[in-house]
Write an enzyme that holds these catalytic residues in place. Structure first.
Site, PDB file in Angstrom:
ATOM      1  N   TYR A  12     -11.602   5.675  -0.335  1.00 18.03           N
ATOM      2  CA  TYR A  12     -10.429   5.181   0.011  1.00 18.03           C
ATOM      3  C   TYR A  12      -9.256   6.031  -0.534  1.00 18.03           C
ATOM      4  CZ  TYR A  12      -6.754   1.710  -1.580  1.00 18.03           C
ATOM      5  OH  TYR A  12      -5.602   1.087  -1.923  1.00 18.03           O
ATOM      6  N   SER A  18      -1.424   4.289  -2.879  1.00 22.77           N
ATOM      7  CA  SER A  18      -2.171   3.879  -4.092  1.00 22.77           C
ATOM      8  C   SER A  18      -2.294   5.007  -5.055  1.00 22.77           C
ATOM      9  CB  SER A  18      -3.869   3.353  -3.475  1.00 22.77           C
ATOM     10  OG  SER A  18      -4.537   3.352  -4.722  1.00 22.77           O
TER      11      SER A  18
HETATM   12  N1  LIG Z   1      -4.263  -4.652  -5.146  1.00 26.10           N
HETATM   13  C1  LIG Z   1      -4.308  -3.621  -5.722  1.00 26.10           C
HETATM   14  O1  LIG Z   1      -4.506  -3.343  -6.714  1.00 26.10           O
HETATM   15  C2  LIG Z   1      -3.639  -2.440  -4.986  1.00 26.10           C
HETATM   16  C3  LIG Z   1      -3.329  -1.368  -5.514  1.00 26.10           C
HETATM   17  C4  LIG Z   1      -2.937  -0.330  -4.781  1.00 26.10           C
HETATM   18  C5  LIG Z   1      -2.681  -0.137  -3.638  1.00 26.10           C
HETATM   19  N2  LIG Z   1      -3.117  -1.306  -2.876  1.00 26.10           N
HETATM   20  C6  LIG Z   1      -2.594  -1.399  -1.370  1.00 26.10           C
HETATM   21  O2  LIG Z   1      -1.620  -2.843  -1.289  1.00 26.10           O
HETATM   22  C7  LIG Z   1      -1.815  -3.001   0.151  1.00 26.10           C
HETATM   23  C8  LIG Z   1      -2.366  -4.536   0.150  1.00 26.10           C
HETATM   24  O3  LIG Z   1      -3.527  -4.945  -0.463  1.00 26.10           O
HETATM   25  P1  LIG Z   1      -3.866  -6.295  -1.112  1.00 26.10           P
HETATM   26  O4  LIG Z   1      -4.383  -5.951  -2.586  1.00 26.10           O
HETATM   27  O5  LIG Z   1      -2.733  -7.071  -1.216  1.00 26.10           O
HETATM   28  O6  LIG Z   1      -5.062  -6.834  -0.269  1.00 26.10           O
HETATM   29  P2  LIG Z   1      -5.700  -8.214   0.127  1.00 26.10           P
HETATM   30  O7  LIG Z   1      -5.022  -9.352  -0.737  1.00 26.10           O
HETATM   31  O8  LIG Z   1      -7.245  -7.991   0.106  1.00 26.10           O
HETATM   32  O9  LIG Z   1      -4.773  -8.259   1.541  1.00 26.10           O
HETATM   33  C9  LIG Z   1      -5.180  -7.582   2.466  1.00 26.10           C
HETATM   34  C10 LIG Z   1      -4.471  -8.014   3.751  1.00 26.10           C
HETATM   35  O10 LIG Z   1      -4.838  -7.055   4.938  1.00 26.10           O
HETATM   36  C11 LIG Z   1      -5.591  -7.636   5.864  1.00 26.10           C
HETATM   37  N3  LIG Z   1      -6.455  -6.825   6.620  1.00 26.10           N
HETATM   38  C12 LIG Z   1      -7.419  -6.189   5.926  1.00 26.10           C
HETATM   39  N4  LIG Z   1      -8.132  -5.547   6.991  1.00 26.10           N
HETATM   40  C13 LIG Z   1      -7.350  -5.606   8.121  1.00 26.10           C
HETATM   41  C14 LIG Z   1      -7.506  -5.153   9.414  1.00 26.10           C
HETATM   42  N5  LIG Z   1      -8.385  -4.322   9.829  1.00 26.10           N
HETATM   43  N6  LIG Z   1      -6.614  -5.578  10.473  1.00 26.10           N
HETATM   44  C15 LIG Z   1      -5.592  -6.443  10.077  1.00 26.10           C
HETATM   45  N7  LIG Z   1      -5.522  -6.829   8.885  1.00 26.10           N
HETATM   46  C16 LIG Z   1      -6.494  -6.594   7.794  1.00 26.10           C
HETATM   47  C17 LIG Z   1      -6.041  -8.919   5.306  1.00 26.10           C
HETATM   48  O11 LIG Z   1      -6.542 -10.006   6.220  1.00 26.10           O
HETATM   49  P3  LIG Z   1      -7.802 -10.337   7.017  1.00 26.10           P
HETATM   50  O12 LIG Z   1      -8.852  -9.880   5.973  1.00 26.10           O
HETATM   51  O13 LIG Z   1      -7.789 -11.730   7.331  1.00 26.10           O
HETATM   52  O14 LIG Z   1      -7.588  -9.278   8.013  1.00 26.10           O
HETATM   53  C18 LIG Z   1      -5.040  -9.240   4.342  1.00 26.10           C
HETATM   54  O15 LIG Z   1      -4.199 -10.237   4.916  1.00 26.10           O
HETATM   55  C19 LIG Z   1      -3.197  -2.252   0.706  1.00 26.10           C
HETATM   56  O16 LIG Z   1      -2.595  -1.133   1.496  1.00 26.10           O
HETATM   57  C20 LIG Z   1      -3.843  -1.739  -0.591  1.00 26.10           C
HETATM   58  O17 LIG Z   1      -4.561  -0.667  -0.188  1.00 26.10           O
HETATM   59  C21 LIG Z   1      -3.495  -2.451  -3.440  1.00 26.10           C
END
Ligand SMILES: NC(=O)c1ccc[n+]([C@@H]2O[C@H](COP(=O)([O-])OP(=O)(O)OC[C@H]3O[C@@H](n4cnc5c(N)ncnc54)[C@H](OP(=O)(O)O)[C@@H]3O)[C@@H](O)[C@H]2O)c1
Length: 230
Positions: A149, A136
């Protein structure tokens, strides 16, 4: 394709958001997938043929099941540590960050990825495979309220850099995907309209570019990768 000739990937957190988008794209390319999330309703139907393992990446027993599923496939080419925990919403200052929550952020965002790397390294070495740790901009920018985070993602970046030096035969990447319209992003900005953020699917070509071109191990930003002509 025979089963052993198919590239195989583990993608954590694949039920929605970026993890789902990457899994869907790799499935379309013929990859075999081992995917997880805590809530996996509909995931097997959405990814026919994928091995879906329900569970929490912070749970050692669950991680052992992921490793067992990979061994059953007989090879591993890619590990994507994508599952992540942001912490409480709204995000607290460091002064007020509950320690139980901070521990969970580090368990999910640092220790679970390291543990998965440890258990899957033998198979990744065999294939001269790839590790992608999803990072991130909060890992490198000091945003107020993002200290829990952000510091966990900074630790994950450092894990990535050190692993790259220790495992020169592997490709080891930290990738900052940029802002995306996902549930995690919404919980970082509760009540705000985030509809102007790009969909996670728009970032997937950056990850495919890494796999296709295998640049040197390191930290990459998706917007920069997307700017590179195919
Ligand atoms: N969205 C952004 O703007 C952004 C920006 C920078 C970086 N990121 C990074 O991108 C990645 C994906 O994020 P996203 O935005 O796509 O999030 P998201 O839509 O909230 O999806 C998160 C996924 O991870 C699963 N998950 C969460 N905690 C878990 C656990 N303890 N064990 C197993 N599965 C788990 C969730 O399913 P369940 O809840 O059912 O477990 C879901 O499938 C992350 O590493 C995040 O830090 C995101």
């Amino acid at each position: 394709m025979t089963s052993t000739s198919q590239p195989t990937a583990v993608i954590t957190g694949a039920s929605k958001g970026l993890g789902w988008a990457i899994a869907f794209a790799l499935a379309a390319r013929g990859w075999r997938l081992v995917v997880d999330a805590r809530h996996v309703d509909g995931l097997a139907a959405g990814l026919p043929g994928a091995t879906v393992v329900a569970g929490d990446v912070t749970n050692p027993g669950h991680r052992a099941k992921l490793a067992d599923a990979v061994r059953a496939h007989g090879r591993l080419d890619l590990l994507v540590n994508n599952a992540s925990y942001l912490g409480p919403s709204p995000l607290p200052s460091l002064a007020d960050h509950p320690m139980t929550e901070l521990r969970l952020v580090y368990e999910t965002d640092v220790l679970a990825p390291v543990a998965l790397i440890q258990s899957l390294l033998p198979m990744l070495r065999s294939s001269r495979g790839t590790v992608v740790n999803v990072s991130s901009d909060a890992a490198v920018e000091a945003y107020p309220f993002w200290g829990g985070y952000g510091s966990a993602k900074a630790a994950l970046d450092h894990v990535t850099a050190v692993l790259a030096t220790e495992e020169p035969e592997l490709a080891v990447y930290a990738v900052d995907p940029g802002d995306m319209r996902t549930d995690m992003h919404q919980s970082a900005f509760p009540g705000e309209d985030i509809s102007d953020r790009p969909r996670p699917e728009s970032v997937v070509p950056a990850f495919l570019h890494l796999l296709d071109t295998r640049p040197p191990s390191g930290r990459y930003r998706a917007p920069e990768l997307l700017a590179v002509p195919a």
